[in-house]
Design an enzyme around this catalytic site. Structure first.
Site, PDB file in Angstrom:
ATOM      1  N   GLU A 348       0.700  -1.145   0.128  1.00  0.00           N
ATOM      2  CA  GLU A 348       0.072  -0.072   0.037  1.00  0.00           C
ATOM      3  C   GLU A 348       1.171   1.299  -0.151  1.00  0.00           C
ATOM      4  OE1 GLU A 348      -3.893  -1.626   2.758  1.00  0.00           O
ATOM      5  OE2 GLU A 348      -2.569  -0.837   3.532  1.00  0.00           O
TER       6      GLU A 348
HETATM    7  C1  TNX Z   1      -4.244  -4.373   4.768  1.00  0.00           C
HETATM    8  S1  TNX Z   1      -2.303  -6.973   4.813  1.00  0.00           S
HETATM    9  C2  TNX Z   1      -2.620  -3.695   5.320  1.00  0.00           C
HETATM   10  C3  TNX Z   1      -2.349  -3.633   6.672  1.00  0.00           C
HETATM   11  C4  TNX Z   1      -3.603  -3.446   8.326  1.00  0.00           C
HETATM   12  C5  TNX Z   1      -4.467  -4.462   7.018  1.00  0.00           C
HETATM   13  C6  TNX Z   1      -5.923  -4.360   8.074  1.00  0.00           C
HETATM   14  C7  TNX Z   1      -1.274  -5.305   4.247  1.00  0.00           C
HETATM   15  C8  TNX Z   1      -0.487  -5.915   3.508  1.00  0.00           C
HETATM   16  N1  TNX Z   1      -1.615  -4.283   4.834  1.00  0.00           N
HETATM   17  O1  TNX Z   1      -2.088  -2.396   6.944  1.00  0.00           O
HETATM   18  O2  TNX Z   1      -3.879  -3.140   9.351  1.00  0.00           O
HETATM   19  O3  TNX Z   1      -5.298  -4.316   5.887  1.00  0.00           O
HETATM   20  O4  TNX Z   1      -7.266  -5.185   8.099  1.00  0.00           O
END
Ligand code: TNX
Length: 532
Positions: A348
């Site tokens: 992300e």
């Molecule tokens: C997505 S999973 C994210 C996390 C969050 C999570 C909450 C991922 C690689 N990134 O930063 O904590 O969703 O469900």
């Protein structure tokens, strides 16, 4: 009179013999999780008694540790001494010669229990299986009255996947050393072998880095919701690594980057990509143009962040100082981490330009390799060129998993819709998020890593990992409510073959496990899918 005496004698003899040889639950029904590869039962039982002893065959500190572990697990509830030695005994742990593997065998006869394996880890898994074959009262921490019997039979077992992981996000809410250890105990009993610690994120930096002390002085101060944060000193971290390793669990530390870095950006201004100048501030303009050199050299530190939105932060991927920083951090982490992997995050990074992201991920992998380790990253890292041995952790995008496979790299399966322990069970769950799915116990159980993602097969998969993100989870009781019983379901997904697994059978075994958790004081979620 004569008649009634005869009746009495028969009844007395009958009850005497049934008291001598108490019944034991058949091995198939004992509630062993994860389900072993092969269980065969025979008649009769082994009974642990006050004279029982543990015999070690073979040598090595690891062997002694497993022997001591078994003794310490059996002593409190039974009140027996159970000494551990090389002398002949009725609980035998045998390290057999051969290529070390996690495979083990447990043979129970009326006279003895013998656990054998070519590795101490295998013996440890065998002891975990044996403990679950004893009556659930064995979980008590002070002496109770029970018949300490195990049904005769034989178990042969080996894991389906070599990487069986669980992740704790200690960044969103800090988790104490003591609570991490408690989680490790549960992981060990479920035959997990990797603990992934998510040590940094926008909301907190949780590992002491001596060359960059403000990371924890500033970046470790707070957590989600604005409560006081915390961090692991290097001594704390080392203590966790040792505690895990004593249970055959390898720690994988994660520094999430280049996104999810606000806590670091708040600690060190120079890691920021630039500054947002207030309108009308011309101090950094040369001949009417913004002087990016000055901007780059003098950014402001970010503000500490205690919300839960993501995707707004990024390291300056075009500045050398960033790579000096990353190398310093990785160097210190590697010194504290005996395991083969460093997790570099990579998810992300919505405000990092695509080319910059790729450049960054490729450079960071080089740094990890330079220090003798392999990189794991969230599936987005597969959009960059992966080095041999780098692992992509599938959480969201199949196309990224395919990119990793096409580059000849392995995939760690953590599909958010099945394996995320922070997802709510259903719409009434008092904790958790639901952006990916509601995950009831059967959803966590009923999936096959080898067929879950199109084009990703068993051979492409390193293993399975169950992440616990902690945006909504702030203490041990909340961790337990979200992790259990689903962590046990995922343990079985990771350890047992798909052919061996069966939801109806698991429903019965997890109810047994629930009784153990009750005795252990673990406040698990009483899923309505199970007759507890
Ligand atoms: C997505 S999973 C994210 C996390 C969050 C999570 C909450 C991922 C690689 N990134 O930063 O904590 O969703 O469900």
């Amino acid at each position: 009179m004569k008649h009634s005496l005869w009746t009495f004698t028969v009844l007395a003899a009958f009850s005497f013999s049934s008291c001598q040889v108490p019944d034991a639950v058949k091995l198939e029904d004992a509630g062993i999780i994860p389900i072993p590869s092969i269980i065969s039962s025979s008649s009769g039982v082994f009974e642990l008694g006050s004279n029982s002893t543990i015999q070690l065959i073979g040598t090595g500190d690891d062997l002694t540790r497993v022997g001591d572990y078994l003794a310490e697990k059996l002593r409190p509830a039974t009140g027996f001494d159970i000494p551990v030695s090389k002398e002949s005994g009725d609980l035998i742990l045998e390290l057999v010669s051969g290529e070390p593997s996690e495979k083990y065998r447990v043979e129970v006869t009326g006279e003895a229990v013998k656990i054998s394996s070519t590795s101490a880890a295998g013996l440890y898994y065998g002891t975990q299986t044996l403990i679950k074959a004893f009556p659930v009262e064995i979980e008590n921490t002070s002496a109770v009255d029970a018949d300490w019997v195990v049904a005769n039979g034989k178990i042969e077992d080996e894991p389906e996947f070599t990487y069986r992981g669980a992740m704790l996000d200690v960044a969103r809410h800090f988790i104490s050393v003591e609570d991490v250890k408690h989680y490790i105990d549960q992981m060990g009993s479920l035959k997990f072998n990797y603990l992934h610690l998510h040590l940094s994120d926008d909301q907190g930096w949780r590992i002491e880095i001596k060359s960059w002390p403000k990371l924890t002085e500033i970046g470790g101060k707070t957590e989600v919701g604005g409560t006081e944060g915390g961090f692991f000193s290097q001594e704390d971290y080392t203590e966790i690594v040792k505690y895990a390793s004593d249970r055959f669990i390898t720690v994988v530390p994660e520094i999430d980057m280049p996104g999810h870095t606000n806590a670091a950006l708040a600690s060190y201004a120079e890691l920021n990509p630039g500054v947002n100048l207030p309108d009308g501030d011309f101090t950094t303009m040369t001949e009417g143009k913004i002087d990016f050199d000055i901007l780059d050299k003098n950014p402001e530190p970010a503000e500490l962040y205690t919300g839960i939105e993501v995707g707004f932060s990024t390291f300056a991927t075009n500045k050398e100082i960033t790579y000096t920083f990353v190398e310093d951090v990785i160097k210190e982490l590697v010194e504290l981490t005996p395991g083969p992997y460093i997790h570099i995050g990579g998810d992300e990074s919505h405000v990092t330009e695509k080319d910059d992201y790729i450049f960054f991920v490729e450079r960071v992998q080089e740094i990890v390799t330079k220090y003798g380790k392999k990189s794991i990253g969230w599936d987005e890292i597969a959009t960059a060129k992966l080095l041999p041995g780098s692992v992509a952790q599938f959480w969201a995008l199949e196309e990224n998993a395919i990119l990793a496979k096409e580059q000849g790299n392995q995939i760690l399966m953590s599909p958010a819709k099945r394996a995320y322990l922070d997802m709510q069970y259903d719409s009434t769950s008092r904790l958790g998020l639901h952006w990916a799915a509601y995950i009831e116990l059967d959803d966590a159980y009923n999936w096959d890593p080898a067929t879950y993602a199109d084009g990703i097969n068993k051979a492409d998969i390193l293993g399975v990992e169950a992440p616990l993100w902690t945006e909504t989870i702030g203490n041990r009781a909340e961790i337990e409510y979200m992790a259990f019983p689903r962590l046990a379901a995922l343990a079985e997904v990771a350890w047992s073959s798909n052919e061996r697994r069966n939801w109806k059978d698991f429903q019965k075994r997890i109810a047994q496990q629930g009784k153990r958790w009750d005795i252990n004081g673990i406040g698990f979620y009483r899923s309505p899918k199970v007759d507890w």
